[in-house]
Design a protein around this motif. Structure first.
Motif, PDB file in Angstrom:
ATOM      1  N   TYR A  16      11.622  41.778  27.999  1.00  0.00           N
ATOM      2  CA  TYR A  16      11.241  42.128  26.630  1.00  0.00           C
ATOM      3  C   TYR A  16      12.456  42.604  25.836  1.00  0.00           C
ATOM      4  O   TYR A  16      12.607  42.284  24.658  1.00  0.00           O
ATOM      5  N   ARG A  17      13.303  43.404  26.489  1.00  0.00           N
ATOM      6  CA  ARG A  17      14.503  43.885  25.796  1.00  0.00           C
ATOM      7  C   ARG A  17      15.422  42.725  25.444  1.00  0.00           C
ATOM      8  O   ARG A  17      15.973  42.677  24.347  1.00  0.00           O
ATOM      9  N   ARG A  18      15.580  41.769  26.350  1.00  0.00           N
ATOM     10  CA  ARG A  18      16.410  40.601  26.067  1.00  0.00           C
ATOM     11  C   ARG A  18      15.826  39.766  24.936  1.00  0.00           C
ATOM     12  O   ARG A  18      16.541  39.302  24.057  1.00  0.00           O
ATOM     13  N   ALA A  19      14.523  39.562  24.952  1.00  0.00           N
ATOM     14  CA  ALA A  19      13.872  38.781  23.894  1.00  0.00           C
ATOM     15  C   ALA A  19      14.046  39.464  22.539  1.00  0.00           C
ATOM     16  O   ALA A  19      14.334  38.799  21.536  1.00  0.00           O
ATOM     17  N   ALA A  20      13.892  40.772  22.499  1.00  0.00           N
ATOM     18  CA  ALA A  20      14.070  41.503  21.244  1.00  0.00           C
ATOM     19  C   ALA A  20      15.512  41.401  20.765  1.00  0.00           C
ATOM     20  O   ALA A  20      15.761  41.185  19.575  1.00  0.00           O
ATOM     21  N   ALA A  21      16.457  41.541  21.667  1.00  0.00           N
ATOM     22  CA  ALA A  21      17.870  41.450  21.291  1.00  0.00           C
ATOM     23  C   ALA A  21      18.214  40.075  20.735  1.00  0.00           C
ATOM     24  O   ALA A  21      19.005  39.951  19.802  1.00  0.00           O
ATOM     25  N   LEU A  22      17.612  39.035  21.289  1.00  0.00           N
ATOM     26  CA  LEU A  22      17.867  37.682  20.802  1.00  0.00           C
ATOM     27  C   LEU A  22      17.225  37.428  19.442  1.00  0.00           C
ATOM     28  O   LEU A  22      17.700  36.598  18.670  1.00  0.00           O
ATOM     29  N   SER A  23      16.162  38.128  19.149  1.00  0.00           N
ATOM     30  CA  SER A  23      15.424  37.856  17.910  1.00  0.00           C
ATOM     31  C   SER A  23      15.891  38.691  16.722  1.00  0.00           C
ATOM     32  O   SER A  23      15.522  38.396  15.588  1.00  0.00           O
ATOM     33  N   LEU A  24      16.679  39.716  16.960  1.00  0.00           N
ATOM     34  CA  LEU A  24      17.097  40.611  15.882  1.00  0.00           C
ATOM     35  C   LEU A  24      18.563  40.411  15.533  1.00  0.00           C
ATOM     36  O   LEU A  24      19.379  40.122  16.389  1.00  0.00           O
ATOM     37  N   ASN A  25      18.887  40.562  14.251  1.00  0.00           N
ATOM     38  CA  ASN A  25      20.293  40.608  13.868  1.00  0.00           C
ATOM     39  C   ASN A  25      20.447  41.585  12.701  1.00  0.00           C
ATOM     40  O   ASN A  25      19.519  41.807  11.919  1.00  0.00           O
ATOM     41  N   GLN A  26      21.615  42.160  12.592  1.00  0.00           N
ATOM     42  CA  GLN A  26      21.865  43.233  11.640  1.00  0.00           C
ATOM     43  C   GLN A  26      21.671  42.788  10.189  1.00  0.00           C
ATOM     44  O   GLN A  26      21.061  43.497   9.388  1.00  0.00           O
ATOM     45  N   LYS A  27      22.197  41.625   9.838  1.00  0.00           N
ATOM     46  CA  LYS A  27      22.118  41.173   8.451  1.00  0.00           C
ATOM     47  C   LYS A  27      20.670  41.007   7.996  1.00  0.00           C
ATOM     48  O   LYS A  27      20.293  41.490   6.923  1.00  0.00           O
ATOM     49  N   ASP A  28      19.856  40.335   8.795  1.00  0.00           N
ATOM     50  CA  ASP A  28      18.445  40.147   8.433  1.00  0.00           C
ATOM     51  C   ASP A  28      17.705  41.480   8.346  1.00  0.00           C
ATOM     52  O   ASP A  28      16.879  41.690   7.463  1.00  0.00           O
ATOM     53  N   PHE A  29      17.996  42.383   9.277  1.00  0.00           N
ATOM     54  CA  PHE A  29      17.349  43.694   9.281  1.00  0.00           C
ATOM     55  C   PHE A  29      17.687  44.467   8.013  1.00  0.00           C
ATOM     56  O   PHE A  29      16.807  44.983   7.324  1.00  0.00           O
ATOM     57  N   LEU A  30      18.975  44.542   7.676  1.00  0.00           N
ATOM     58  CA  LEU A  30      19.390  45.279   6.490  1.00  0.00           C
ATOM     59  C   LEU A  30      18.866  44.642   5.211  1.00  0.00           C
ATOM     60  O   LEU A  30      18.484  45.341   4.271  1.00  0.00           O
ATOM     61  N   GLN A  31      18.828  43.322   5.173  1.00  0.00           N
ATOM     62  CA  GLN A  31      18.294  42.636   4.006  1.00  0.00           C
ATOM     63  C   GLN A  31      16.813  42.966   3.818  1.00  0.00           C
ATOM     64  O   GLN A  31      16.365  43.211   2.703  1.00  0.00           O
TER      65      GLN A  31
END
Length: 74
Positions: A16-31
């Motif tokens: 689950y942690r690996r899947a979450a890490a693959l699905s998230l990125n800083q730019k999209d989150f901040l946007q």
């Protein structure tokens, strides 16, 4: 950088942690959270860019995700 509480489900399972890490990125989150790029800065660090505690020491491996072993779904 996001840190998951690995003692609590579902993040006590490394998959689950690996899947979450693959699905998230800083730019999209901040946007999504802030919206206007004038009010955020992309950087690799544990603490926010431009803060007194800003540092990128030890973050080299954390800013990139290794995709080895990840199967592409068709």
């Amino acid at each position: 950088m996001l840190r998951f509480n690995w003692k609590q489900p579902p993040f006590n399972d490394v998959r689950y942690r690996r899947a979450a890490a693959l699905s998230l990125n800083q730019k999209d989150f901040l946007q999504a959270v802030i919206g206007d790029p004038r009010y955020y800065k992309l950087c690799k660090g544990m603490f926010g860019c431009g803060t007194p505690l800003e540092t990128s020491a030890g973050m080299d491996g954390h800013a990139r995700v290794a995709l080895r072993g990840v199967e592409k779904s068709s």
